[in-house]
Design a protein around this motif. Structure first.
Motif, mmCIF file in Angstrom:
data_model
loop_
_atom_site.group_PDB
_atom_site.id
_atom_site.type_symbol
_atom_site.label_atom_id
_atom_site.label_comp_id
_atom_site.label_asym_id
_atom_site.label_seq_id
_atom_site.Cartn_x
_atom_site.Cartn_y
_atom_site.Cartn_z
ATOM 1 N N LEU A 47 -3.864 -11.159 -40.990
ATOM 2 C CA LEU A 47 -4.817 -11.044 -42.103
ATOM 3 C C LEU A 47 -4.139 -10.401 -43.308
ATOM 4 C CD1 LEU A 47 -7.972 -9.879 -40.135
ATOM 5 C CD2 LEU A 47 -7.763 -12.015 -41.416
ATOM 6 N N ASP A 48 -3.377 -9.328 -43.056
ATOM 7 C CA ASP A 48 -2.703 -8.625 -44.147
ATOM 8 C C ASP A 48 -1.650 -9.497 -44.821
ATOM 9 O OD1 ASP A 48 -4.180 -6.246 -43.906
ATOM 10 O OD2 ASP A 48 -2.859 -5.505 -42.321
ATOM 11 N N ALA A 49 -0.897 -10.267 -44.043
ATOM 12 C CA ALA A 49 0.150 -11.128 -44.607
ATOM 13 C C ALA A 49 -0.467 -12.207 -45.490
ATOM 14 C CB ALA A 49 0.987 -11.748 -43.495
ATOM 15 N N LEU A 50 -1.537 -12.842 -45.010
ATOM 16 C CA LEU A 50 -2.177 -13.879 -45.812
ATOM 17 C C LEU A 50 -2.803 -13.276 -47.066
ATOM 18 C CD1 LEU A 50 -2.956 -16.776 -46.329
ATOM 19 C CD2 LEU A 50 -4.997 -16.422 -44.889
ATOM 20 N N ALA A 51 -3.424 -12.131 -46.936
ATOM 21 C CA ALA A 51 -4.027 -11.465 -48.094
ATOM 22 C C ALA A 51 -2.967 -11.184 -49.159
ATOM 23 C CB ALA A 51 -4.723 -10.178 -47.657
ATOM 24 N N ALA A 52 -1.813 -10.691 -48.735
ATOM 25 C CA ALA A 52 -0.734 -10.383 -49.683
ATOM 26 C C ALA A 52 -0.198 -11.655 -50.344
ATOM 27 C CB ALA A 52 0.394 -9.635 -48.970
ATOM 28 N N ARG A 53 0.009 -12.708 -49.544
ATOM 29 C CA ARG A 53 0.536 -13.970 -50.092
ATOM 30 C C ARG A 53 -0.440 -14.596 -51.083
ATOM 31 N NH1 ARG A 53 4.655 -16.986 -47.367
ATOM 32 N NH2 ARG A 53 3.662 -18.874 -48.143
ATOM 33 N N ALA A 54 -1.731 -14.499 -50.779
ATOM 34 C CA ALA A 54 -2.750 -15.165 -51.595
ATOM 35 C C ALA A 54 -3.240 -14.298 -52.765
ATOM 36 C CB ALA A 54 -3.941 -15.559 -50.726
ATOM 37 N N GLY A 55 -2.993 -12.997 -52.695
ATOM 38 C CA GLY A 55 -3.533 -12.125 -53.731
ATOM 39 C C GLY A 55 -5.041 -11.982 -53.610
ATOM 40 N N VAL A 56 -5.524 -12.040 -52.374
ATOM 41 C CA VAL A 56 -6.949 -11.951 -52.065
ATOM 42 C C VAL A 56 -7.117 -10.787 -51.083
ATOM 43 C CG1 VAL A 56 -8.858 -13.172 -50.928
ATOM 44 C CG2 VAL A 56 -7.292 -14.426 -52.388
ATOM 45 N N SER A 57 -8.218 -10.086 -51.141
ATOM 46 C CA SER A 57 -8.394 -8.938 -50.254
ATOM 47 C C SER A 57 -8.512 -9.372 -48.793
ATOM 48 C CB SER A 57 -9.633 -8.129 -50.651
ATOM 49 O OG SER A 57 -10.811 -8.814 -50.270
ATOM 50 N N ARG A 58 -8.072 -8.487 -47.918
ATOM 51 C CA ARG A 58 -8.183 -8.709 -46.475
ATOM 52 C C ARG A 58 -9.652 -8.900 -46.094
ATOM 53 N NH1 ARG A 58 -8.821 -5.588 -41.702
ATOM 54 N NH2 ARG A 58 -7.378 -6.192 -40.043
ATOM 55 N N GLY A 59 -10.523 -8.091 -46.708
ATOM 56 C CA GLY A 59 -11.961 -8.184 -46.438
ATOM 57 C C GLY A 59 -12.534 -9.546 -46.791
ATOM 58 N N MET A 60 -12.055 -10.141 -47.905
ATOM 59 C CA MET A 60 -12.523 -11.467 -48.297
ATOM 60 C C MET A 60 -12.119 -12.501 -47.245
ATOM 61 S SD MET A 60 -14.062 -13.678 -50.199
ATOM 62 C CE MET A 60 -14.468 -12.885 -51.730
ATOM 63 N N ILE A 61 -10.892 -12.416 -46.754
ATOM 64 C CA ILE A 61 -10.427 -13.367 -45.735
ATOM 65 C C ILE A 61 -11.249 -13.216 -44.460
ATOM 66 C CG2 ILE A 61 -8.474 -14.008 -44.261
ATOM 67 C CD1 ILE A 61 -6.673 -13.357 -46.715
ATOM 68 N N ILE A 62 -11.538 -11.998 -44.086
ATOM 69 C CA ILE A 62 -12.378 -11.762 -42.898
ATOM 70 C C ILE A 62 -13.757 -12.380 -43.099
ATOM 71 C CG2 ILE A 62 -13.593 -9.976 -41.572
ATOM 72 C CD1 ILE A 62 -11.065 -8.199 -42.003
ATOM 73 N N GLN A 63 -14.360 -12.160 -44.273
ATOM 74 C CA GLN A 63 -15.687 -12.721 -44.544
ATOM 75 C C GLN A 63 -15.667 -14.253 -44.501
ATOM 76 O OE1 GLN A 63 -17.638 -11.285 -48.054
ATOM 77 N NE2 GLN A 63 -17.220 -9.147 -47.575
ATOM 78 N N ILE A 64 -14.599 -14.859 -45.037
ATOM 79 C CA ILE A 64 -14.498 -16.326 -45.013
ATOM 80 C C ILE A 64 -14.361 -16.812 -43.582
ATOM 81 C CG2 ILE A 64 -13.107 -18.321 -45.702
ATOM 82 C CD1 ILE A 64 -12.291 -16.630 -48.218
ATOM 83 N N GLU A 65 -13.484 -16.168 -42.801
ATOM 84 C CA GLU A 65 -13.269 -16.589 -41.412
ATOM 85 C C GLU A 65 -14.512 -16.394 -40.551
ATOM 86 O OE1 GLU A 65 -9.755 -14.992 -39.582
ATOM 87 O OE2 GLU A 65 -8.440 -16.249 -40.813
ATOM 88 N N GLN A 66 -15.373 -15.469 -40.921
ATOM 89 C CA GLN A 66 -16.609 -15.247 -40.170
ATOM 90 C C GLN A 66 -17.786 -16.026 -40.772
ATOM 91 O OE1 GLN A 66 -17.049 -10.951 -40.079
ATOM 92 N NE2 GLN A 66 -15.438 -10.734 -38.531
ATOM 93 N N ALA A 67 -17.479 -16.891 -41.742
ATOM 94 C CA ALA A 67 -18.495 -17.735 -42.403
ATOM 95 C C ALA A 67 -19.613 -16.899 -43.008
ATOM 96 C CB ALA A 67 -19.046 -18.781 -41.438
ATOM 97 N N ARG A 68 -19.253 -15.722 -43.535
ATOM 98 C CA ARG A 68 -20.247 -14.858 -44.164
ATOM 99 C C ARG A 68 -20.257 -14.984 -45.676
ATOM 100 N NH1 ARG A 68 -19.571 -9.006 -42.639
ATOM 101 N NH2 ARG A 68 -17.377 -9.516 -42.684
ATOM 102 N N THR A 69 -19.333 -15.770 -46.244
ATOM 103 C CA THR A 69 -19.291 -15.940 -47.692
ATOM 104 C C THR A 69 -18.752 -17.322 -48.030
ATOM 105 O OG1 THR A 69 -18.596 -14.956 -49.790
ATOM 106 C CG2 THR A 69 -16.956 -15.022 -48.034
ATOM 107 N N ASN A 70 -19.110 -17.788 -49.192
ATOM 108 C CA ASN A 70 -18.563 -19.024 -49.736
ATOM 109 C C ASN A 70 -17.714 -18.606 -50.933
ATOM 110 O OD1 ASN A 70 -18.052 -21.698 -50.318
ATOM 111 N ND2 ASN A 70 -19.894 -21.905 -51.553
ATOM 112 N N PRO A 71 -16.387 -18.611 -50.798
ATOM 113 C CA PRO A 71 -15.532 -18.093 -51.865
ATOM 114 C C PRO A 71 -15.545 -18.978 -53.109
ATOM 115 C CG PRO A 71 -14.209 -19.166 -50.207
ATOM 116 C CD PRO A 71 -15.619 -19.142 -49.682
ATOM 117 N N SER A 72 -15.116 -18.416 -54.210
ATOM 118 C CA SER A 72 -14.990 -19.178 -55.458
ATOM 119 C C SER A 72 -13.892 -20.227 -55.308
ATOM 120 C CB SER A 72 -14.640 -18.245 -56.611
ATOM 121 O OG SER A 72 -13.309 -17.763 -56.450
ATOM 122 N N VAL A 73 -13.886 -21.188 -56.219
ATOM 123 C CA VAL A 73 -12.829 -22.198 -56.219
ATOM 124 C C VAL A 73 -11.475 -21.520 -56.384
ATOM 125 C CG1 VAL A 73 -11.881 -24.193 -57.435
ATOM 126 C CG2 VAL A 73 -14.342 -24.003 -57.110
ATOM 127 N N GLY A 74 -11.389 -20.528 -57.272
ATOM 128 C CA GLY A 74 -10.129 -19.825 -57.508
ATOM 129 C C GLY A 74 -9.601 -19.161 -56.248
#
Length: 190
Positions: A26-53
Motif C-alpha cells: 500500500l505504501d509503495a503504490l501510494a508513493a508511486r502514485a502520489g495518492v494517500s495510503r488511506g485513499m488506496i485502502i478506501q478504493i480497495e474496500q469499495a468505500r469511495t469512488n475516486p476522482s478521474v485525476g
C-alpha cells in the motif's frame, strides 16, 4: 446495482489484483502514485469512488490503462464495446463529459476517449508519466488545448498530438459545443 456501484466494485477488485501482480505494498503504490495510503485502502474496500485525476495517477503508477482498472476481463482478440458499456468518467452540470470508449494493453496501455465540452467548460490534467502521448481530433467547435501553460487552438477537422508529461488542460472558450476524440498511449511499466 447502479453504474457508480459497479464502477466502485470494479475499481476495488482490479486495484487489488494489479497491486498484488506488481508486488506493491500500500505504501509503495501510494508513493508511486502520489495518492494517500488511506485513499488506496478506501478504493480497495469499495468505500469511495475516486476522482478521474486520482484514478489516472493510480493507473500510471501501476502501468496500466484506466480501462484495465475498470475491467480486467480478457476476451477474444476482437473486443466489441457497446455504447452502453462505455464508461463516463467526468461530467459537468452544463453537459460536458468524457467517455472512455475502449482501451488495450498491447504493446502498452492505449485508450480511446470521446469528449464533449460545453461552452465555458474546461478540464485540467496533471502530468502523466514520461512517454505518455495524447492524440486529439476535434470534430465540432474549437478546442483550446493548454500544454505546459501554452494555449493552442484546435478547430473542427484539425488534430493535435503532444507528450503529456506536463500539466495540460482542455477548454471551450467558444459559443459552440466542442466534440473531440482523444487517444492516449501510455508506455509500459519498466
Amino acid at each position: 446495482m447502479t453504474d457508480l456501484d459497479q464502477l466502485t466494485q470494479s475499481l476495488a477488485r482490479n486495484l487489488k489484483r494489479w497491486r498484488a501482480e506488481r508486488g506493491f505494498t500500500l505504501d509503495a503504490l501510494a508513493a508511486r502514485a502520489g495518492v494517500s495510503r488511506g485513499m488506496i485502502i478506501q478504493i480497495e474496500q469499495a468505500r469511495t469512488n475516486p476522482s478521474v485525476g486520482t484514478t489516472v495517477k493510480i493507473a500510471d503508477a501501476l502501468g496500466v490503462s484506466i480501462t484495465t482498472l475498470l475491467d480486467y476481463e480478457q476476451g477474444p482478440q476482437v473486443r466489441l464495446v457497446p455504447e452502453s458499456q462505455a464508461v463516463r468518467m467526468w461530467s459537468t452540470e452544463a453537459g460536458s463529459f468524457t467517455k472512455l470508449l475502449v482501451g488495450s494493453e498491447a504493446p502498452g496501455p492505449f485508450e480511446l476517449w470521446a469528449w464533449r465540452l460545453m461552452p465555458g467548460d474546461s478540464s485540467a490534467s496533471d502530468p502523466h508519466q514520461p512517454g505518455t502521448v495524447e492524440l486529439i481530433h476535434v470534430s465540432a467547435g474549437e478546442l483550446t488545448l493548454v500544454v505546459d501553460g501554452e494555449e493552442h487552438r484546435v478547430t473542427a477537422g484539425a488534430s493535435a498530438t503532444f507528450e503529456a508529461k506536463v500539466a495540460h488542460a482542455y477548454r471551450n472558450d467558444g459559443a459552440e459545443t466542442v466534440e473531440m476524440t482523444m487517444a492516449v498511449i501510455i508506455p509500459p511499466v519498466r
